[in-house]
Design a protein around this motif. Structure first.
Motif, PDB file in Angstrom:
ATOM      1  N   GLU A   1       6.125  32.615  11.387  1.00  0.00           N
ATOM      2  CA  GLU A   1       4.969  32.262  10.546  1.00  0.00           C
ATOM      3  C   GLU A   1       5.167  30.974   9.748  1.00  0.00           C
ATOM      4  OE1 GLU A   1       6.659  35.160  10.465  1.00  0.00           O
ATOM      5  OE2 GLU A   1       6.939  35.869   8.377  1.00  0.00           O
ATOM      6  N   ASP A   2       6.354  30.396   9.798  1.00  0.00           N
ATOM      7  CA  ASP A   2       6.586  29.098   9.164  1.00  0.00           C
ATOM      8  C   ASP A   2       6.179  27.927  10.063  1.00  0.00           C
ATOM      9  OD1 ASP A   2       9.622  30.463   7.851  1.00  0.00           O
ATOM     10  OD2 ASP A   2       7.737  30.151   6.774  1.00  0.00           O
ATOM     11  N   ALA A   3       5.826  28.221  11.309  1.00  0.00           N
ATOM     12  CA  ALA A   3       5.406  27.168  12.231  1.00  0.00           C
ATOM     13  C   ALA A   3       4.130  26.511  11.714  1.00  0.00           C
ATOM     14  CB  ALA A   3       5.163  27.745  13.622  1.00  0.00           C
ATOM     15  N   ALA A   4       4.187  25.189  11.560  1.00  0.00           N
ATOM     16  CA  ALA A   4       3.061  24.476  10.950  1.00  0.00           C
ATOM     17  C   ALA A   4       3.331  22.977  10.979  1.00  0.00           C
ATOM     18  CB  ALA A   4       2.867  24.913   9.506  1.00  0.00           C
ATOM     19  N   VAL A   5       2.296  22.220  10.656  1.00  0.00           N
ATOM     20  CA  VAL A   5       2.476  20.818  10.294  1.00  0.00           C
ATOM     21  C   VAL A   5       2.759  20.786   8.798  1.00  0.00           C
ATOM     22  CG1 VAL A   5       1.370  18.567  10.077  1.00  0.00           C
ATOM     23  CG2 VAL A   5       0.974  19.968  12.120  1.00  0.00           C
ATOM     24  N   TYR A   6       3.823  20.097   8.425  1.00  0.00           N
ATOM     25  CA  TYR A   6       4.223  19.996   7.029  1.00  0.00           C
ATOM     26  C   TYR A   6       3.887  18.593   6.520  1.00  0.00           C
ATOM     27  CZ  TYR A   6       6.596  24.460   7.207  1.00  0.00           C
ATOM     28  OH  TYR A   6       6.868  25.801   7.310  1.00  0.00           O
ATOM     29  N   TYR A   7       3.137  18.577   5.429  1.00  0.00           N
ATOM     30  CA  TYR A   7       2.732  17.331   4.797  1.00  0.00           C
ATOM     31  C   TYR A   7       3.444  17.168   3.453  1.00  0.00           C
ATOM     32  CZ  TYR A   7      -1.448  17.431   7.849  1.00  0.00           C
ATOM     33  OH  TYR A   7      -2.325  17.453   8.911  1.00  0.00           O
ATOM     34  N   CYS A   8       3.900  15.961   3.173  1.00  0.00           N
ATOM     35  CA  CYS A   8       4.244  15.636   1.791  1.00  0.00           C
ATOM     36  C   CYS A   8       3.054  14.904   1.192  1.00  0.00           C
ATOM     37  CB  CYS A   8       5.513  14.806   1.684  1.00  0.00           C
ATOM     38  SG  CYS A   8       5.438  13.133   2.369  1.00  0.00           S
ATOM     39  N   ALA A   9       2.860  15.067  -0.101  1.00  0.00           N
ATOM     40  CA  ALA A   9       1.705  14.471  -0.758  1.00  0.00           C
ATOM     41  C   ALA A   9       2.083  14.039  -2.162  1.00  0.00           C
ATOM     42  CB  ALA A   9       0.545  15.471  -0.793  1.00  0.00           C
ATOM     43  N   ARG A  10       1.472  12.952  -2.603  1.00  0.00           N
ATOM     44  CA  ARG A  10       1.754  12.438  -3.939  1.00  0.00           C
ATOM     45  C   ARG A  10       0.971  13.232  -4.970  1.00  0.00           C
ATOM     46  NH1 ARG A  10       0.669   6.284  -6.017  1.00  0.00           N
ATOM     47  NH2 ARG A  10      -1.453   7.071  -6.369  1.00  0.00           N
ATOM     48  N   GLY A  11       1.664  13.610  -6.030  1.00  0.00           N
ATOM     49  CA  GLY A  11       1.026  14.332  -7.111  1.00  0.00           C
ATOM     50  C   GLY A  11       1.354  15.815  -7.087  1.00  0.00           C
ATOM     51  N   GLY A  12       1.050  16.484  -8.195  1.00  0.00           N
ATOM     52  CA  GLY A  12       1.288  17.911  -8.269  1.00  0.00           C
ATOM     53  C   GLY A  12       0.133  18.726  -7.769  1.00  0.00           C
ATOM     54  N   GLY A  13      -1.025  18.116  -7.700  1.00  0.00           N
ATOM     55  CA  GLY A  13      -2.242  18.756  -7.255  1.00  0.00           C
ATOM     56  C   GLY A  13      -3.325  17.704  -7.387  1.00  0.00           C
TER      57      GLY A  13
ATOM     58  N   GLN B   1       0.834  -1.174   0.000  1.00  0.00           N
ATOM     59  CA  GLN B   1       0.000   0.000   0.000  1.00  0.00           C
ATOM     60  C   GLN B   1       0.883   1.244   0.000  1.00  0.00           C
ATOM     61  OE1 GLN B   1       0.712  -1.943   2.362  1.00  0.00           O
ATOM     62  NE2 GLN B   1       0.730  -0.992   4.390  1.00  0.00           N
ATOM     63  N   VAL B   2       0.320   2.326  -0.521  1.00  0.00           N
ATOM     64  CA  VAL B   2       1.053   3.581  -0.579  1.00  0.00           C
ATOM     65  C   VAL B   2       1.259   4.124   0.829  1.00  0.00           C
ATOM     66  CG1 VAL B   2       0.961   5.974  -1.354  1.00  0.00           C
ATOM     67  CG2 VAL B   2       0.199   4.129  -2.879  1.00  0.00           C
ATOM     68  N   ARG B   3       2.482   4.517   1.090  1.00  0.00           N
ATOM     69  CA  ARG B   3       2.795   5.101   2.396  1.00  0.00           C
ATOM     70  C   ARG B   3       3.770   6.248   2.209  1.00  0.00           C
ATOM     71  NH1 ARG B   3       5.562   2.617   7.703  1.00  0.00           N
ATOM     72  NH2 ARG B   3       4.406   3.818   9.270  1.00  0.00           N
ATOM     73  N   LEU B   4       3.488   7.353   2.913  1.00  0.00           N
ATOM     74  CA  LEU B   4       4.367   8.513   2.950  1.00  0.00           C
ATOM     75  C   LEU B   4       4.614   8.852   4.416  1.00  0.00           C
ATOM     76  CD1 LEU B   4       2.571  10.667   0.221  1.00  0.00           C
ATOM     77  CD2 LEU B   4       4.722   9.435  -0.047  1.00  0.00           C
ATOM     78  N   VAL B   5       5.890   8.938   4.795  1.00  0.00           N
ATOM     79  CA  VAL B   5       6.232   9.183   6.191  1.00  0.00           C
ATOM     80  C   VAL B   5       7.205  10.356   6.266  1.00  0.00           C
ATOM     81  CG1 VAL B   5       7.199   8.251   8.308  1.00  0.00           C
ATOM     82  CG2 VAL B   5       5.904   6.751   6.768  1.00  0.00           C
ATOM     83  N   GLU B   6       6.724  11.458   6.857  1.00  0.00           N
ATOM     84  CA  GLU B   6       7.566  12.632   7.033  1.00  0.00           C
ATOM     85  C   GLU B   6       8.373  12.529   8.324  1.00  0.00           C
ATOM     86  OE1 GLU B   6       3.546  14.167   5.353  1.00  0.00           O
ATOM     87  OE2 GLU B   6       4.247  12.760   6.869  1.00  0.00           O
ATOM     88  N   SER B   7       9.519  13.182   8.321  1.00  0.00           N
ATOM     89  CA  SER B   7      10.350  13.270   9.519  1.00  0.00           C
ATOM     90  C   SER B   7      11.187  14.540   9.445  1.00  0.00           C
ATOM     91  CB  SER B   7      11.250  12.036   9.649  1.00  0.00           C
ATOM     92  OG  SER B   7      12.105  11.939   8.532  1.00  0.00           O
ATOM     93  N   GLY B   8      11.810  14.884  10.561  1.00  0.00           N
ATOM     94  CA  GLY B   8      12.715  16.014  10.573  1.00  0.00           C
ATOM     95  C   GLY B   8      12.180  17.269  11.224  1.00  0.00           C
ATOM     96  N   GLY B   9      10.904  17.259  11.585  1.00  0.00           N
ATOM     97  CA  GLY B   9      10.345  18.432  12.244  1.00  0.00           C
ATOM     98  C   GLY B   9      10.906  18.591  13.650  1.00  0.00           C
ATOM     99  N   GLY B  10      10.620  19.746  14.242  1.00  0.00           N
ATOM    100  CA  GLY B  10      11.089  19.999  15.601  1.00  0.00           C
ATOM    101  C   GLY B  10      11.059  21.459  15.923  1.00  0.00           C
TER     102      GLY B  10
ATOM    103  N   TRP C   1      -1.352  11.356   1.251  1.00  0.00           N
ATOM    104  CA  TRP C   1      -0.669  12.312   2.107  1.00  0.00           C
ATOM    105  C   TRP C   1       0.015  11.559   3.239  1.00  0.00           C
ATOM    106  CZ3 TRP C   1      -2.130  17.910   2.320  1.00  0.00           C
ATOM    107  CH2 TRP C   1      -2.949  18.282   1.224  1.00  0.00           C
ATOM    108  N   GLY C   2       1.117  12.124   3.719  1.00  0.00           N
ATOM    109  CA  GLY C   2       1.716  11.608   4.932  1.00  0.00           C
ATOM    110  C   GLY C   2       0.946  12.086   6.152  1.00  0.00           C
ATOM    111  N   GLN C   3       1.441  11.702   7.327  1.00  0.00           N
ATOM    112  CA  GLN C   3       0.764  12.080   8.566  1.00  0.00           C
ATOM    113  C   GLN C   3       1.195  13.468   9.038  1.00  0.00           C
ATOM    114  OE1 GLN C   3       3.532  10.384   8.480  1.00  0.00           O
ATOM    115  NE2 GLN C   3       4.768  11.256  10.121  1.00  0.00           N
ATOM    116  N   GLY C   4       2.235  13.995   8.439  1.00  0.00           N
ATOM    117  CA  GLY C   4       2.701  15.336   8.770  1.00  0.00           C
ATOM    118  C   GLY C   4       3.795  15.343   9.818  1.00  0.00           C
TER     119      GLY C   4
END
Lengths: 116, 105
Positions: free
Chosen positions: A89-101, A1-10, A106-109
């Motif tokens: 103002e850059d503070a946020a949950v960042y998601y990666c997502a498949r596709g251009g639009g 199954q498709v899976r996207l996993v983000e990391s590196g936030g903090g 989507w990952g979990q953020g």
């Protein structure tokens, strides 16, 4: 199954840098455009970056142009977002997502917090 | 391209027909997607190309429109539809989102 996993936030101070990663699995990563979208706490979605399947075409939102750099490693099935000169103002949950639009997966953020 | 959704929030009952509108600041043909975001979760693609239902999405969801005016309709509201809904234009970069509509049951 498709899976996207983000990391590196903090937590980072204003003016600092972070590098986000997105590990993809379950599909042929090199065939797909990819995007980064963010969501500030309690706010709506903000599209911030696109990268083509080869990495040759890249777009950014005006709010991050010149500070953020998107890249990908198709051999490692990974997407990256290098974020420099971070602002509160850059503070946020960042998601990666498949596709251009019309992003179908989507990952979990990953949460980025910027302190002054 | 700016997208304006209305209403910003909406309270409805189970079984109601619900309509959310999205207006673009310039014509975008049918290059519009709709997403559902449940609390604490990532967004989920519901509709693309303004009216094409994403695989696995219940048929009570539908989309229509072209040019500048678009609608998302839920034909019979279910409790699990509690969520925020966003439109996104795919006509030109940056691929902007509407400000969202919060749906309360």
């Amino acid at each position: 199954q498709v899976r996207l996993v983000e990391s590196g936030g903090g937590l980072v101070k204003t003016g600092g840098s972070l590098r986000l990663s997105c590990a993809a699995s379950g599909f042929t990563f090199s065939d797909y455009y990819m995007s980064w979208i963010r969501q500030a706490p309690g706010k709506g979605l903000e599209w911030i970056s696109f990268i083509s399947s080869s990495g040759n075409t890249i777009y950014y939102a005006d709010s991050v142009e010149g500070r953020f750099t998107v890249s990908r490693d198709n051999a490692q099935n990974s997407l990256y977002l290098q974020m420099n000169s971070l602002r509160p103002e850059d503070a946020a949950v960042y998601y990666c997502a498949r596709g251009g639009g019309g992003n179908d997966y989507w990952g979990q953020g990953t949460l980025v917090t910027v302190s002054s | 391209i700016q997208l304006t959704q209305s209403p910003s929030s909406l309270s409805a009952s189970v079984g109601d027909r619900v309509t959310i509108t999205c207006r673009a600041s310039q014509g975008i043909s049918n290059y519009l997607a709709w997403y559902q975001q449940k609390p604490g979760k990532a967004p989920k693609l519901l509709i693309y190309a303004a009216s094409t239902l994403q695989s696995g999405v219940p048929s009570r969801f539908s989309g229509s429109g072209s040019g500048t005016d678009f609608t998302l309709t839920i034909s019979s509201l279910q409790p699990e539809d509690l969520a925020a809904y966003y439109c996104q234009q795919l006509n030109s970069y940056p691929y902007t989102f509407g400000q969202g509509t919060k749906l309360e049951i």
